[in-house]
Write an enzyme that holds these catalytic residues in place. Structure first.
Site, mmCIF file in Angstrom:
data_model
loop_
_atom_site.group_PDB
_atom_site.id
_atom_site.type_symbol
_atom_site.label_atom_id
_atom_site.label_comp_id
_atom_site.label_asym_id
_atom_site.label_seq_id
_atom_site.Cartn_x
_atom_site.Cartn_y
_atom_site.Cartn_z
ATOM 1 N N GLU A 276 0.837 -1.212 0.000
ATOM 2 C CA GLU A 276 0.000 0.000 0.000
ATOM 3 C C GLU A 276 0.869 1.258 0.000
ATOM 4 O OE1 GLU A 276 -2.280 -0.253 3.589
ATOM 5 O OE2 GLU A 276 -3.419 -2.021 2.944
ATOM 6 N N CYS A 346 -1.360 33.612 9.314
ATOM 7 C CA CYS A 346 -1.128 34.259 10.611
ATOM 8 C C CYS A 346 -0.850 33.238 11.708
ATOM 9 C CB CYS A 346 -2.319 35.128 10.959
ATOM 10 S SG CYS A 346 -2.594 36.357 9.684
HETATM 11 N N1 LLP Z 1 -1.727 2.182 4.345
HETATM 12 C C1 LLP Z 1 -2.266 2.694 5.465
HETATM 13 C C2 LLP Z 1 -3.210 1.868 6.244
HETATM 14 C C3 LLP Z 1 -1.915 3.987 5.884
HETATM 15 O O1 LLP Z 1 -2.443 4.471 7.008
HETATM 16 C C4 LLP Z 1 -1.008 4.754 5.121
HETATM 17 C C5 LLP Z 1 -0.631 6.111 5.537
HETATM 18 C C6 LLP Z 1 -0.484 4.174 3.944
HETATM 19 C C7 LLP Z 1 -0.856 2.894 3.589
HETATM 20 C C8 LLP Z 1 0.474 4.896 3.060
HETATM 21 O O2 LLP Z 1 1.663 5.195 3.718
HETATM 22 P P1 LLP Z 1 2.925 5.775 2.919
HETATM 23 O O3 LLP Z 1 3.395 4.708 1.962
HETATM 24 O O4 LLP Z 1 2.477 6.993 2.215
HETATM 25 O O5 LLP Z 1 3.896 6.067 3.982
HETATM 26 N N2 LLP Z 1 0.587 12.992 6.384
HETATM 27 C C9 LLP Z 1 1.791 12.276 6.763
HETATM 28 C C10 LLP Z 1 1.714 10.796 6.409
HETATM 29 C C11 LLP Z 1 0.504 10.101 6.973
HETATM 30 C C12 LLP Z 1 0.415 8.658 6.593
HETATM 31 C C13 LLP Z 1 -0.878 8.065 6.981
HETATM 32 N N3 LLP Z 1 -1.078 6.707 6.578
HETATM 33 C C14 LLP Z 1 2.984 12.967 6.129
HETATM 34 O O6 LLP Z 1 2.796 13.951 5.412
HETATM 35 O O7 LLP Z 1 4.126 12.577 6.341
#
Ligand code: LLP
Length: 423
Positions: A276, A346
């Site tokens: 994922e 702000c």
């Molecule tokens: N699968 C699940 C169940 C997840 O909760 C997430 C991310 C992913 C896959 C994908 O993860 P990735 O491969 O993108 O690391 N807003 C934060 C990141 C939050 C991630 C939330 N879940 C940031 O900007 O670093």
């Protein structure tokens, strides 16, 4: 690959000068390079050659229809966390039969939509959710395919806001409890337990936590199979980090290679693999293009005040995240200074980078790099600022794939209650 390179001192997105996009679309805007999205996806595909596998792009990282359509055309699956993400995938031409549904708080209505679309699998995070899913599937006369999201209690070694695999986190089901639930499969006539899922966090820069998690999950799979529960896949979640600054995250090849080795080591080579990834597919393929409005110096600092704010890209403000900032045109005529690059919002947290050595003047264009993931996706209208446009580049052409919001968009859907008393 890097689709954002200088040619004769001028920064391009693929074969398009970023200055041309700014002139035509305005700033701030997000710019995505299609070739880099495709290359990132193909890296996973190549590493998985010969293995039954599905790469389910984590829609939350960037849900623009043009991005989703790009991955759909490549045959990707999708990891969703809401009915909104599901309908986006469908609207972009994605195949709901390749969708997995994650998240601790799926509502009844969302479960119904997902069942109506006959999605591949629900990643279930609690016994209560299992009960709800079984009841809704019964009512709809359907069978829901299910993985339990196991919480392996490992430290992902990442920012606490994006670590999810510790037992104090709200995510997943403890291993022992999950084992019991799988054994009670007969209690859920409208569920088919087909997989085991885990996701321990985001922006992981070491292999070890991934390996530790899988070393806890795979024995459960082997045990369940031995007991006659026909587990067909393991979903290893997302989380592979990228290099924002000096991190040295594992390559996709190394990461996937390790997962495959672990399958073999646990006698599970025939198990299908689901991934994922969000960030690893889209982060580096996007930049936030912005213009310097003012240069301002105080007794202690130089500030470059730009036309993008924390409402457009919240990662630096929210996580203290570092993202590279570059000028679009290299300037020889201006001495370099250390700038705090700040937005107009702000809040003192509205800072994109501190002490960045840049040669710039008011009016110059900058890019904030690695903004393709969790950039627009987390944008808001805070301070009544319309959300920015999004642009997709391919070779020497570009298209606006989301128009800049208008001022009227800011109050769309709002109304006065109609009972105001005269003052
Ligand atoms: N699968 C699940 C169940 C997840 O909760 C997430 C991310 C992913 C896959 C994908 O993860 P990735 O491969 O993108 O690391 N807003 C934060 C990141 C939050 C991630 C939330 N879940 C940031 O900007 O670093």
């Amino acid at each position: 690959m890097d689709a954002f390179c200088y040619r004769d001192g001028e920064l391009y997105a693929e074969d398009v000068p970023l200055a041309q996009i700014a002139a035509s679309v305005g700033t701030p805007c997000y710019v995505y390079a299609r070739s880099q999205l495709i290359a990132a996806y193909r890296t996973f595909e190549a590493a998985l050659a010969g293995q039954e596998a599905l790469v389910c792009y984590a829609v939350k990282a960037n849900a623009n229809l043009a991005i989703l359509a790009t991955f759909a055309a490549l045959g990707a699956g999708f990891d969703i966390v809401s009915a909104g993400e599901l309908e986006r995938v469908v609207a972009a031409g994605g195949d709901p039969r390749r969708v997995v549904f994650s998240g601790v708080g799926k509502t009844g209505a969302e479960i119904e939509r997902a069942l109506a679309h006959d999605i591949l699998c629900f990643n279930v995070e609690s016994p209560a959710e299992l009960d709800r899913l079984d009841a809704i599937a019964a009512r709809m006369d359907k069978v829901a395919r299910v993985s339990l999201r196991v919480n392996p209690d490992v430290d992902a070694g990442t920012h606490p806001y994006i670590a999810t695999g510790l037992k104090e986190n709200k995510f997943g089901i403890a291993l022992a409890a999950a084992r019991d639930l799988y054994r009670q499969a007969a209690r859920y006539p409208h569920l088919q337990f087909m997989g085991v899922d885990c996701h321990i966090g985001s922006q992981l820069t070491e292999l070890r936590p991934f390996a530790d998690a899988l070393d806890r999950v795979l024995p459960l799979v082997a045990e369940l199979r031995a007991q006659g529960v026909p587990i067909r896949h393991v979903d290893v979640g997302g989380g592979l980090g990228i290099r924002y600054r000096e991190e040295r995250p594992p390559t996709v090849e190394a990461y996937v290679g390790q997962v495959r080795e672990q399958l073999v080591a646990h006698g599970l080579a025939d198990l299908a693999l689901l991934f994922e990834p969000g960030r690893a597919l889209v982060a580096a393929a996007g930049v936030l293009l912005t213009r310097v409005e003012y240069v301002k110096s105080t007794d202690t600092k130089h500030f470059a005040v730009i036309d993008a704010g924390m409402n457009d890209l919240i990662r630096p403000a929210l996580y203290g995240a570092y993202q590279v900032i570059q000028t679009v045109r290299a300037r020889a005529d201006t001495p370099g200074l250390d700038y705090d690059v700040v937005g107009p919002v702000c809040e003192s947290a509205d800072v994109f980078g501190r002490s960045r050595h840049l040669r710039l003047q008011a009016g110059d264009l900058l890019v904030i790099r690695d903004a393709g993931a969790y950039g627009f996706a987390m944008a808001s209208q805070y301070n009544a600022r319309p959300r920015p446009a999004e642009v997709l580049v391919e070779g020497n052409r570009f298209a606006v794939v989301r128009t800049r919001e208008t001022l009227a968009d800011l109050w769309r859907g709002e109304s006065l209650p109609g009972w105001e008393a005269p003052l």
